[in-house]
Design an enzyme around this catalytic site. Structure first.
Site, PDB file in Angstrom:
ATOM      1  N   ASN A  53     -39.944 -14.623 -60.121  1.00  0.00           N
ATOM      2  CA  ASN A  53     -38.899 -15.096 -61.032  1.00  0.00           C
ATOM      3  C   ASN A  53     -37.995 -16.106 -60.365  1.00  0.00           C
ATOM      4  O   ASN A  53     -37.612 -17.127 -60.959  1.00  0.00           O
ATOM      5  CB  ASN A  53     -38.070 -13.917 -61.539  1.00  0.00           C
ATOM      6  CG  ASN A  53     -38.915 -12.805 -62.110  1.00  0.00           C
ATOM      7  OD1 ASN A  53     -38.976 -11.709 -61.552  1.00  0.00           O
ATOM      8  ND2 ASN A  53     -39.609 -13.071 -63.208  1.00  0.00           N
ATOM      9  N   TYR A  54     -37.633 -15.838 -59.114  1.00  0.00           N
ATOM     10  CA  TYR A  54     -36.699 -16.724 -58.405  1.00  0.00           C
ATOM     11  C   TYR A  54     -37.327 -18.089 -58.144  1.00  0.00           C
ATOM     12  O   TYR A  54     -36.683 -19.133 -58.344  1.00  0.00           O
ATOM     13  CB  TYR A  54     -36.258 -16.086 -57.085  1.00  0.00           C
ATOM     14  CG  TYR A  54     -35.749 -14.677 -57.234  1.00  0.00           C
ATOM     15  CD1 TYR A  54     -34.913 -14.317 -58.297  1.00  0.00           C
ATOM     16  CD2 TYR A  54     -36.112 -13.678 -56.342  1.00  0.00           C
ATOM     17  CE1 TYR A  54     -34.456 -13.023 -58.449  1.00  0.00           C
ATOM     18  CE2 TYR A  54     -35.660 -12.380 -56.481  1.00  0.00           C
ATOM     19  CZ  TYR A  54     -34.841 -12.048 -57.542  1.00  0.00           C
ATOM     20  OH  TYR A  54     -34.401 -10.760 -57.681  1.00  0.00           O
ATOM     21  N   ASP A  96     -38.939 -14.390 -51.285  1.00  0.00           N
ATOM     22  CA  ASP A  96     -38.416 -13.275 -50.495  1.00  0.00           C
ATOM     23  C   ASP A  96     -38.189 -13.659 -49.035  1.00  0.00           C
ATOM     24  O   ASP A  96     -37.126 -13.391 -48.476  1.00  0.00           O
ATOM     25  CB  ASP A  96     -39.374 -12.086 -50.547  1.00  0.00           C
ATOM     26  CG  ASP A  96     -39.247 -11.282 -51.826  1.00  0.00           C
ATOM     27  OD1 ASP A  96     -38.324 -11.567 -52.614  1.00  0.00           O
ATOM     28  OD2 ASP A  96     -40.069 -10.376 -52.048  1.00  0.00           O
ATOM     29  N   LYS A 116     -23.022   7.727 -50.904  1.00  0.00           N
ATOM     30  CA  LYS A 116     -22.344   8.173 -52.114  1.00  0.00           C
ATOM     31  C   LYS A 116     -21.339   9.286 -51.833  1.00  0.00           C
ATOM     32  O   LYS A 116     -20.745   9.836 -52.765  1.00  0.00           O
ATOM     33  CB  LYS A 116     -23.368   8.624 -53.156  1.00  0.00           C
ATOM     34  CG  LYS A 116     -24.211   7.472 -53.689  1.00  0.00           C
ATOM     35  CD  LYS A 116     -25.176   7.925 -54.771  1.00  0.00           C
ATOM     36  CE  LYS A 116     -25.987   6.746 -55.304  1.00  0.00           C
ATOM     37  NZ  LYS A 116     -26.942   7.158 -56.357  1.00  0.00           N
ATOM     38  N   HIS A 141     -37.737 -10.660 -59.346  1.00  0.00           N
ATOM     39  CA  HIS A 141     -38.541 -10.583 -58.118  1.00  0.00           C
ATOM     40  C   HIS A 141     -38.876 -12.005 -57.677  1.00  0.00           C
ATOM     41  O   HIS A 141     -38.556 -12.988 -58.365  1.00  0.00           O
ATOM     42  CB  HIS A 141     -39.803  -9.761 -58.340  1.00  0.00           C
ATOM     43  CG  HIS A 141     -39.550  -8.294 -58.525  1.00  0.00           C
ATOM     44  ND1 HIS A 141     -39.123  -7.482 -57.500  1.00  0.00           N
ATOM     45  CD2 HIS A 141     -39.610  -7.509 -59.632  1.00  0.00           C
ATOM     46  CE1 HIS A 141     -38.962  -6.254 -57.947  1.00  0.00           C
ATOM     47  NE2 HIS A 141     -39.253  -6.246 -59.236  1.00  0.00           N
ATOM     48  N   ASP A 142     -39.539 -12.098 -56.549  1.00  0.00           N
ATOM     49  CA  ASP A 142     -39.886 -13.388 -55.953  1.00  0.00           C
ATOM     50  C   ASP A 142     -40.401 -14.377 -56.984  1.00  0.00           C
ATOM     51  O   ASP A 142     -39.939 -15.522 -57.055  1.00  0.00           O
ATOM     52  CB  ASP A 142     -40.924 -13.147 -54.854  1.00  0.00           C
ATOM     53  CG  ASP A 142     -41.363 -14.414 -54.134  1.00  0.00           C
ATOM     54  OD1 ASP A 142     -42.059 -15.243 -54.759  1.00  0.00           O
ATOM     55  OD2 ASP A 142     -41.036 -14.571 -52.955  1.00  0.00           O
ATOM     56  N   GLY A 191     -28.349  -6.031 -49.306  1.00  0.00           N
ATOM     57  CA  GLY A 191     -29.152  -6.708 -50.310  1.00  0.00           C
ATOM     58  C   GLY A 191     -29.081  -6.057 -51.671  1.00  0.00           C
ATOM     59  O   GLY A 191     -30.053  -6.113 -52.432  1.00  0.00           O
ATOM     60  N   ARG A 251     -18.310  -1.176 -55.264  1.00  0.00           N
ATOM     61  CA  ARG A 251     -18.132   0.140 -55.881  1.00  0.00           C
ATOM     62  C   ARG A 251     -18.233   1.258 -54.865  1.00  0.00           C
ATOM     63  O   ARG A 251     -17.642   2.339 -55.054  1.00  0.00           O
ATOM     64  CB  ARG A 251     -19.156   0.336 -57.007  1.00  0.00           C
ATOM     65  CG  ARG A 251     -18.885  -0.560 -58.215  1.00  0.00           C
ATOM     66  CD  ARG A 251     -19.702  -0.130 -59.416  1.00  0.00           C
ATOM     67  NE  ARG A 251     -21.125  -0.362 -59.253  1.00  0.00           N
ATOM     68  CZ  ARG A 251     -21.728  -1.516 -59.534  1.00  0.00           C
ATOM     69  NH1 ARG A 251     -21.018  -2.558 -59.980  1.00  0.00           N
ATOM     70  NH2 ARG A 251     -23.029  -1.641 -59.392  1.00  0.00           N
ATOM     71  N   ARG A 298     -30.555   6.121 -46.633  1.00  0.00           N
ATOM     72  CA  ARG A 298     -30.234   7.419 -47.213  1.00  0.00           C
ATOM     73  C   ARG A 298     -31.007   8.495 -46.471  1.00  0.00           C
ATOM     74  O   ARG A 298     -32.157   8.274 -46.057  1.00  0.00           O
ATOM     75  CB  ARG A 298     -30.596   7.462 -48.695  1.00  0.00           C
ATOM     76  CG  ARG A 298     -29.803   6.504 -49.561  1.00  0.00           C
ATOM     77  CD  ARG A 298     -30.116   6.699 -51.026  1.00  0.00           C
ATOM     78  NE  ARG A 298     -29.678   8.020 -51.489  1.00  0.00           N
ATOM     79  CZ  ARG A 298     -29.852   8.462 -52.731  1.00  0.00           C
ATOM     80  NH1 ARG A 298     -30.477   7.711 -53.618  1.00  0.00           N
ATOM     81  NH2 ARG A 298     -29.426   9.667 -53.073  1.00  0.00           N
TER      82      ARG A 298
END
Length: 364
Positions: A126-127, A153, A59, A123-124, A80, A88, A37
């Site tokens: 959790n995965y 990650d 956008k 996040h890492d 990602g 969308r 962006r």
């Protein structure tokens, strides 16, 4: 020029594993155009290196048109975002592979493109927890310990995505159509544990932190604190290496694989290692003992072995692995938006059109 010279990748800006995959491809010669962006602050640092960074507002209809034009001329793309975001924006695989049938569309997420958790944040930690890896990392009796974000990650995420991209790009060169590469950090992390799953199948695996030979239970495969507060890493698994270790410690070598004796032996080893400084212990042992200093980042960059091989460059790890015929070029710094005008000119935009896009906030 690098082994991937001649490959063009469009990277849709993100953080962590996606940029790491793009860095690996760029390190080895791929032309990677990173779309950020306008005004984004990503870089300059190692994960941003060796890119052609451009600022485009996705956008806006004009920004999407620029991205589609770039993807028509690309071999692959990397994104990602959470599943559905690219669709969308009008930049999903159906659209972009429709524009360019040979396009490899790489997707990096934590949970994958479908399944009950596909839209859940994470996040890492959790995965790798859901992949079964976190349970085994830590010290006995303590809680599982997050291994920074190296496993989910980068090892199970970005590294696997880069492998998937190269595999699919090779398939296209051999006549296959373009396709989607769905890289999920949960699945990539689980894959890293394949050997441990083999131990489990053989009845040689115990659940819980620090409960296994390679996770800290064995006194000959763990780290120890030294008198100066620094640490050594011990990896003396094979009998000859274990013999060198216990000889250096003044211990007997009986019952190496007697797991019941491991806790007491580890306490004795710890007490001995605490009597000298780290570097003194490293100098004390023969190489066959597999005793190494636990180094900080700065120490690692200055270590004689790493310095001799040029393993670090520009304040970060150098490109790896090494190729004998197509070596990687030295990494180059990248800064947000620095290539915007040149990339657009290559797409056929003239100076007044570029100025108008900038005035409208579409590019930066």
């Amino acid at each position: 020029m690098g082994a991937l010279s001649g490959i063009r990748i469009v990277e849709f800006g993100g953080i962590g594993p996606g940029p790491f995959a793009a860095m690996l491809l760029a390190d080895h010669g791929a032309e990677v155009i990173r779309i950020e962006r306008p005004g984004a602050a990503f870089g300059p640092h190692a994960l941003a290196r060796s890119r052609k960074a451009i600022g485009v507002e996705l956008k806006s209809a004009e920004g999407v048109a620029i991205a589609r034009a770039l993807c028509r001329e690309a071999d692959g793309i990397l994104e990602g975002f959470r599943p559905g975001v690219m669709e969308r924006l009008g930049l999903g695989p159906e659209m972009l592979i429709g524009d360019n049938p040979g396009l490899v569309y790489g997707r990096m997420t934590g949970w994958g493109q479908d399944g009950p958790l596909a839209q859940a944040p994470g996040h890492d930690i959790n995965y790798i927890a859901v992949a079964g890896l976190l349970d085994g990392i830590g010290t006995p009796g303590g809680p599982p310990v997050a291994p920074v974000n190296y496993v989910g990650d980068f090892g199970g995420g970005g590294m696997l995505l880069a492998f998937g991209m190269v595999s699919a790009l090779l398939a296209v060169r051999l006549g296959a159509p373009g396709q989607v590469v769905d890289a999920a950090m949960t699945e990539g992390s689980a894959l890293l544990a394949s050997m441990s799953w083999g131990f489990k199948a053989a009845g040689m695996w115990r659940d819980g932190p620090g409960a296994n030979l390679l996770s800290g239970a064995a006194p000959f495969y763990r780290s120890y604190a030294c008198a100066d507060g620094r640490h050594v890493a011990v990896g003396a698994i094979e009998p000859q290496f274990y013999a060198a270790l216990v000889t250096g410690l003044g211990e007997d070598g009986a019952g190496q694989m007697d797991a019941a004796a491991w806790p007491a032996r580890a306490e004795r080893f710890a007490a001995i290692f605490a009597t000298r400084g780290r570097d003194a212990w490293v100098a004390h042992f023969a190489p066959e003992a597999c005793v190494s200093p636990v180094l900080t980042f700065d120490e690692a960059a200055a270590h004689p072995h790493n310095a001799a091989r040029g393993s670090f460059a520009g304040g970060a790890p150098a490109p790896a692995p090494r190729f004998s015929a197509t070596p990687a070029d030295p990494p180059q710094p990248s800064r947000p938006g620095e290539w915007t005008d040149r990339v657009l000119a290559g797409l056929g935009y003239d100076e007044p059109q570029i100025a108008a896009l900038r005035a409208a906030g579409t590019i930066g």
